[in-house]
Design a protein around this motif. Sequence first.
Motif, short mmCIF file in Angstrom:
data_model
loop_
_atom_site.label_atom_id
_atom_site.label_comp_id
_atom_site.label_asym_id
_atom_site.label_seq_id
_atom_site.Cartn_x
_atom_site.Cartn_y
_atom_site.Cartn_z
N HIS A 144 0.75 -1.22 -0.05
CA HIS A 144 -0.01 0.09 -0.13
C HIS A 144 0.81 1.19 -0.09
O HIS A 144 1.99 1.19 0.52
CB HIS A 144 -1.03 0.06 1.15
CG HIS A 144 -1.77 1.29 1.50
ND1 HIS A 144 -3.04 1.18 0.92
CD2 HIS A 144 -1.54 2.31 2.27
CE1 HIS A 144 -3.62 2.26 0.89
NE2 HIS A 144 -2.78 2.86 1.67
N ASN A 145 0.18 2.21 -0.43
CA ASN A 145 0.99 3.56 -0.44
C ASN A 145 1.80 4.00 0.81
O ASN A 145 1.00 3.79 1.59
CB ASN A 145 -0.15 4.87 -0.55
CG ASN A 145 0.40 6.09 -0.94
OD1 ASN A 145 1.26 6.46 -0.57
ND2 ASN A 145 -0.42 6.86 -1.57
N GLN A 191 2.90 6.65 2.07
CA GLN A 191 2.51 7.85 2.61
C GLN A 191 1.22 7.68 3.52
O GLN A 191 1.03 8.25 4.64
CB GLN A 191 2.19 8.86 1.62
CG GLN A 191 2.93 9.16 0.65
CD GLN A 191 4.43 9.66 1.46
OE1 GLN A 191 4.53 10.46 2.29
NE2 GLN A 191 5.36 9.05 0.83
N THR A 192 0.34 6.68 3.51
CA THR A 192 -0.83 6.38 4.15
C THR A 192 -0.88 5.14 4.76
O THR A 192 -1.71 4.59 5.15
CB THR A 192 -2.18 6.60 3.22
OG1 THR A 192 -2.33 5.80 2.04
CG2 THR A 192 -2.08 8.21 2.81
N ARG A 193 0.08 4.14 4.79
CA ARG A 193 0.10 2.78 5.12
C ARG A 193 -0.10 2.57 6.45
O ARG A 193 -0.76 1.65 6.81
CB ARG A 193 1.78 2.12 4.78
CG ARG A 193 1.70 0.77 5.18
CD ARG A 193 3.41 0.20 5.27
NE ARG A 193 3.64 0.02 3.76
CZ ARG A 193 4.69 0.12 3.33
NH1 ARG A 193 5.81 0.41 4.09
NH2 ARG A 193 5.22 -0.01 2.15
N ASN A 244 -1.97 4.58 8.23
CA ASN A 244 -3.46 5.13 8.44
C ASN A 244 -4.31 3.92 8.18
O ASN A 244 -4.69 3.70 6.89
CB ASN A 244 -3.69 6.40 7.75
CG ASN A 244 -5.06 7.04 8.03
OD1 ASN A 244 -5.93 6.30 8.34
ND2 ASN A 244 -5.24 8.34 7.84
N ARG A 279 -7.38 3.28 7.90
CA ARG A 279 -8.67 3.42 7.20
C ARG A 279 -8.93 3.94 5.83
O ARG A 279 -9.94 4.07 5.56
CB ARG A 279 -9.34 4.83 7.93
CG ARG A 279 -9.23 4.98 9.64
CD ARG A 279 -10.21 3.73 10.14
NE ARG A 279 -10.24 3.68 11.63
CZ ARG A 279 -9.41 3.19 12.56
NH1 ARG A 279 -8.55 2.49 12.00
NH2 ARG A 279 -9.51 3.45 13.82
N HIS A 280 -7.76 3.61 4.99
CA HIS A 280 -7.59 3.84 3.79
C HIS A 280 -8.01 2.58 2.93
O HIS A 280 -7.60 1.49 3.26
CB HIS A 280 -6.44 4.50 3.14
CG HIS A 280 -6.42 5.93 3.69
ND1 HIS A 280 -6.60 7.01 2.86
CD2 HIS A 280 -5.87 6.54 5.08
CE1 HIS A 280 -6.39 8.06 3.31
NE2 HIS A 280 -6.04 7.89 4.49
N ASP A 333 -4.32 1.09 -2.00
CA ASP A 333 -3.84 2.06 -2.79
C ASP A 333 -2.37 1.36 -3.25
O ASP A 333 -1.52 1.95 -2.61
CB ASP A 333 -3.65 3.58 -2.37
CG ASP A 333 -3.09 4.41 -3.31
OD1 ASP A 333 -2.73 4.15 -4.51
OD2 ASP A 333 -2.87 5.71 -2.97
#
Length: 420
Positions: free
Chosen positions: A277-278, A280-282, A284, A286-287, A290
């Motif tokens: 996953h991305n 930058q937001t790994r 977090n 709740r995403h 990505d």
Amino acid sequence: MYQNSLEFASQCDKEDSLSHFRNKFHLPTNDAGEALIYLCGNSLGLQPKITSEYIKKELNDWANLGVEGHTEAEHPWLPYHEFLTEKMAMLVGAKPQEVVVMNTLTTNLHLMMVSFYQPTDKKYKIVVESDAFPSDKYAVESQLKFHDFDPEDGLILWKPREGEELCRFEDLEQIMVEQGDSIALLMIGSTNYYSGQSFPLKRITELGHKYNCIVGFDLAHGAGNIYPDLHNTGADFAVWCTYKYLNSGPGSLGACFVHQRHAENPKLKRFAGWWGHNKQTRFNMRHDFDPLPGAEGWQLSNPPILSMAAIRASLDIFAEAGFENLRKKSVKLTGFLEYLIDELKDERISIITPRNNQERGCQLSIQVKSANKELHDRLTAAGVISDWREPDVIRVAPAPLYNSFEDVFRFAEKLKKILN
């Protein structure tokens, strides 16, 4: 070019600009402390002396930093796989974004087939070489079954001709002429584990693509041995392990290649995990998924750092030696072995590996008529570490990083004595 003497072998070692790399590895010894003749890098490469230092560094950071080691270690664990990417990509001829070190070989093969084996009712068959490593065959058979196809029908074997040991490219061409419209995937071992034959990867890729097939390679016996030039070859994907010629330790991590034309396609089907996953937001949670661009997007879990440390140690040695230099030595070293086997002039012995050095890596597969494993056991007792493959083949692989011309000469002398 070659001479059948210890003096010649010793002179070759003196003239070898890579000979000092032998001292960078732990060599197995007998009870008397004498170095064994280790010719089994095709099965498990020797341990670099710096490996323990690299691993110990991570153990110390774990002890001293705990969880903070993910960001505060000298080589932070969060991006640790990135420290391996560039050097690994250079070894296999790929762009860095096309390569990632992760999982183990057969796991990676399944992940690649999830994305790249997309059969239809009419185009579903898979081609493998007939003597592919068993794990590859099990994997493709299980994929066929998973998609409700019978392997008896869906698996096509590219076989040597009767009385021969090597696969001919023209026979693969004939398979494609006859069945290309129903073939979805060519999944070929780049260098056959049994015969030592290295296949023409670019020609195979072009042939497969001509019939709109996906083409993948298993580089288990290729990575660190031959130069697959994956990006320019154009293969769709490749997978490999690191514990053979890449000297990373038993059961260590594998790696995979996804060609750039696919690696930037987020719509490709895949089995996903949080490490793909991305970044930058790994963390977090709740995403929605990505995927990272490139081969990194196929990662599943955070990686085992201690295994990666061992791979980093080995890759640093490869980078220092230069793969082009290693390959030149490999050709000469295996050529010397071939010459000495021929010099035995024993009708029981034949080399089934191709004679053309562009069609093989380090390994020679020596077939001994009417022999059984007792011959191999006697070699082992004489201080030679090689391996045996049923029914009558001894696999011998002088690895250019740590094997010497004297190793090769002494092996041939021991084999001659045992045969006589």
